[in-house]
Scaffold this motif. Structure first.
Motif, PDB file in Angstrom:
ATOM      1  N   ILE A  18       0.841  -1.198   0.000  1.00  0.00           N
ATOM      2  CA  ILE A  18       0.000   0.000   0.000  1.00  0.00           C
ATOM      3  C   ILE A  18       0.876   1.249   0.000  1.00  0.00           C
ATOM      4  CG2 ILE A  18      -1.752   1.268   1.305  1.00  0.00           C
ATOM      5  CD1 ILE A  18      -2.632  -1.521   2.400  1.00  0.00           C
ATOM      6  N   TYR A  19       0.515   2.198  -0.870  1.00  0.00           N
ATOM      7  CA  TYR A  19       1.208   3.481  -0.957  1.00  0.00           C
ATOM      8  C   TYR A  19       0.158   4.579  -1.039  1.00  0.00           C
ATOM      9  CZ  TYR A  19       4.232   7.192  -2.682  1.00  0.00           C
ATOM     10  OH  TYR A  19       4.910   8.375  -2.848  1.00  0.00           O
ATOM     11  N   GLU A  20       0.241   5.502  -0.126  1.00  0.00           N
ATOM     12  CA  GLU A  20      -0.711   6.619  -0.050  1.00  0.00           C
ATOM     13  C   GLU A  20      -2.164   6.125  -0.047  1.00  0.00           C
ATOM     14  OE1 GLU A  20       0.337   9.436  -3.119  1.00  0.00           O
ATOM     15  OE2 GLU A  20       2.128  10.072  -2.023  1.00  0.00           O
ATOM     16  N   GLY A  21      -2.399   5.076   0.725  1.00  0.00           N
ATOM     17  CA  GLY A  21      -3.750   4.555   0.891  1.00  0.00           C
ATOM     18  C   GLY A  21      -4.284   3.716  -0.252  1.00  0.00           C
ATOM     19  N   LYS A  22      -3.452   3.446  -1.249  1.00  0.00           N
ATOM     20  CA  LYS A  22      -3.894   2.656  -2.397  1.00  0.00           C
ATOM     21  C   LYS A  22      -3.022   1.419  -2.553  1.00  0.00           C
ATOM     22  CE  LYS A  22      -5.562   6.618  -4.970  1.00  0.00           C
ATOM     23  NZ  LYS A  22      -5.468   7.387  -6.191  1.00  0.00           N
ATOM     24  N   VAL A  23      -3.640   0.329  -2.940  1.00  0.00           N
ATOM     25  CA  VAL A  23      -2.894  -0.889  -3.236  1.00  0.00           C
ATOM     26  C   VAL A  23      -2.208  -0.686  -4.579  1.00  0.00           C
ATOM     27  CG1 VAL A  23      -3.030  -3.357  -3.714  1.00  0.00           C
ATOM     28  CG2 VAL A  23      -4.488  -2.356  -1.948  1.00  0.00           C
ATOM     29  N   ILE A  24      -0.877  -0.767  -4.565  1.00  0.00           N
ATOM     30  CA  ILE A  24      -0.130  -0.543  -5.803  1.00  0.00           C
ATOM     31  C   ILE A  24       0.520  -1.815  -6.334  1.00  0.00           C
ATOM     32  CG2 ILE A  24       0.303   1.890  -5.315  1.00  0.00           C
ATOM     33  CD1 ILE A  24       3.229   0.968  -4.577  1.00  0.00           C
ATOM     34  N   THR A  43       1.247 -19.494   8.782  1.00  0.00           N
ATOM     35  CA  THR A  43       2.673 -19.167   8.837  1.00  0.00           C
ATOM     36  C   THR A  43       3.089 -18.319   7.644  1.00  0.00           C
ATOM     37  OG1 THR A  43       3.138 -21.223   9.996  1.00  0.00           O
ATOM     38  CG2 THR A  43       4.998 -20.141   8.934  1.00  0.00           C
ATOM     39  N   HIS A  44       2.717 -18.762   6.449  1.00  0.00           N
ATOM     40  CA  HIS A  44       3.088 -18.027   5.237  1.00  0.00           C
ATOM     41  C   HIS A  44       2.384 -16.677   5.165  1.00  0.00           C
ATOM     42  CE1 HIS A  44       5.457 -21.266   3.732  1.00  0.00           C
ATOM     43  NE2 HIS A  44       4.434 -22.080   3.528  1.00  0.00           N
ATOM     44  N   SER A  45       1.128 -16.636   5.548  1.00  0.00           N
ATOM     45  CA  SER A  45       0.372 -15.380   5.515  1.00  0.00           C
ATOM     46  C   SER A  45       1.003 -14.331   6.421  1.00  0.00           C
ATOM     47  CB  SER A  45      -1.080 -15.609   5.934  1.00  0.00           C
ATOM     48  OG  SER A  45      -1.734 -16.417   4.998  1.00  0.00           O
ATOM     49  N   LYS A  46       1.389 -14.725   7.627  1.00  0.00           N
ATOM     50  CA  LYS A  46       2.024 -13.792   8.560  1.00  0.00           C
ATOM     51  C   LYS A  46       3.313 -13.225   7.975  1.00  0.00           C
ATOM     52  CE  LYS A  46       0.157 -15.812  12.770  1.00  0.00           C
ATOM     53  NZ  LYS A  46       0.473 -16.594  13.970  1.00  0.00           N
ATOM     54  N   LYS A  47       4.118 -14.074   7.371  1.00  0.00           N
ATOM     55  CA  LYS A  47       5.374 -13.621   6.788  1.00  0.00           C
ATOM     56  C   LYS A  47       5.148 -12.702   5.594  1.00  0.00           C
ATOM     57  CE  LYS A  47       8.114 -17.480   8.429  1.00  0.00           C
ATOM     58  NZ  LYS A  47       8.944 -18.634   8.075  1.00  0.00           N
ATOM     59  N   LEU A  48       4.166 -13.021   4.758  1.00  0.00           N
ATOM     60  CA  LEU A  48       3.860 -12.167   3.618  1.00  0.00           C
ATOM     61  C   LEU A  48       3.336 -10.805   4.066  1.00  0.00           C
ATOM     62  CD1 LEU A  48       2.247 -14.608   1.059  1.00  0.00           C
ATOM     63  CD2 LEU A  48       4.304 -13.256   0.747  1.00  0.00           C
ATOM     64  N   ILE A  49       2.500 -10.785   5.086  1.00  0.00           N
ATOM     65  CA  ILE A  49       1.976  -9.521   5.606  1.00  0.00           C
ATOM     66  C   ILE A  49       3.108  -8.684   6.183  1.00  0.00           C
ATOM     67  CG2 ILE A  49       0.520  -8.498   7.408  1.00  0.00           C
ATOM     68  CD1 ILE A  49      -1.428 -10.887   6.864  1.00  0.00           C
ATOM     69  N   GLN A  50       4.033  -9.309   6.901  1.00  0.00           N
ATOM     70  CA  GLN A  50       5.193  -8.583   7.423  1.00  0.00           C
ATOM     71  C   GLN A  50       6.020  -7.992   6.287  1.00  0.00           C
ATOM     72  OE1 GLN A  50       7.239 -11.547   9.740  1.00  0.00           O
ATOM     73  NE2 GLN A  50       6.014 -11.162  11.587  1.00  0.00           N
ATOM     74  N   CYS A  51       6.234  -8.766   5.253  1.00  0.00           N
ATOM     75  CA  CYS A  51       7.011  -8.321   4.105  1.00  0.00           C
ATOM     76  C   CYS A  51       6.322  -7.164   3.378  1.00  0.00           C
ATOM     77  CB  CYS A  51       7.233  -9.489   3.147  1.00  0.00           C
ATOM     78  SG  CYS A  51       8.227  -9.091   1.720  1.00  0.00           S
ATOM     79  N   SER A  52       5.033  -7.306   3.106  1.00  0.00           N
ATOM     80  CA  SER A  52       4.315  -6.248   2.397  1.00  0.00           C
ATOM     81  C   SER A  52       4.224  -4.986   3.246  1.00  0.00           C
ATOM     82  CB  SER A  52       2.919  -6.720   1.959  1.00  0.00           C
ATOM     83  OG  SER A  52       2.089  -6.932   3.076  1.00  0.00           O
ATOM     84  N   SER A  53       4.078  -5.118   4.545  1.00  0.00           N
ATOM     85  CA  SER A  53       4.047  -3.958   5.440  1.00  0.00           C
ATOM     86  C   SER A  53       5.393  -3.239   5.425  1.00  0.00           C
ATOM     87  CB  SER A  53       3.701  -4.372   6.865  1.00  0.00           C
ATOM     88  OG  SER A  53       2.390  -4.854   6.937  1.00  0.00           O
ATOM     89  N   HIS A  54       6.464  -4.005   5.445  1.00  0.00           N
ATOM     90  CA  HIS A  54       7.806  -3.427   5.414  1.00  0.00           C
ATOM     91  C   HIS A  54       8.033  -2.643   4.116  1.00  0.00           C
ATOM     92  CE1 HIS A  54      12.021  -3.008   6.402  1.00  0.00           C
ATOM     93  NE2 HIS A  54      12.330  -3.493   5.210  1.00  0.00           N
ATOM     94  N   ILE A  55       7.645  -3.236   2.994  1.00  0.00           N
ATOM     95  CA  ILE A  55       7.782  -2.564   1.695  1.00  0.00           C
ATOM     96  C   ILE A  55       6.934  -1.293   1.685  1.00  0.00           C
ATOM     97  CG2 ILE A  55       7.295  -2.730  -0.770  1.00  0.00           C
ATOM     98  CD1 ILE A  55       7.948  -5.761  -0.488  1.00  0.00           C
TER      99      ILE A  55
END
Length: 59
Positions: A18-24, A43-55
């Motif tokens: 997400i960037y500026e409130g939009k899924v990019i 397990t995989h979902s948690k890791k993907l969410i952490q990764c996408s949040s970090h990005i």
């Protein structure tokens, strides 16, 4: 999560970037349903969410 909808035996899990409130974009993994089984979804979902949040934060 896509559970063998496109191709039998193939699963995919994704999380939004997400960037500026939009899924990019999304971060996703896919693989054979034998290795990417439902027992590992959490397990995989948690890791993907952490990764996408970090990005998203880096943007």
């Amino acid at each position: 999560m896509v559970d063998e909808k496109t191709e039998v035996g193939l699963r995919c899990i994704s999380a939004p970037v997400i960037y500026e409130g939009k899924v990019i974009s999304v971060v996703a993994i896919s693989g054979p349903s034998l290795r990417l089984n439902k027992k590992l979804d959490s397990t995989h979902s948690k890791k993907l969410i952490q990764c996408s949040s970090h990005i998203s934060k880096m943007l």
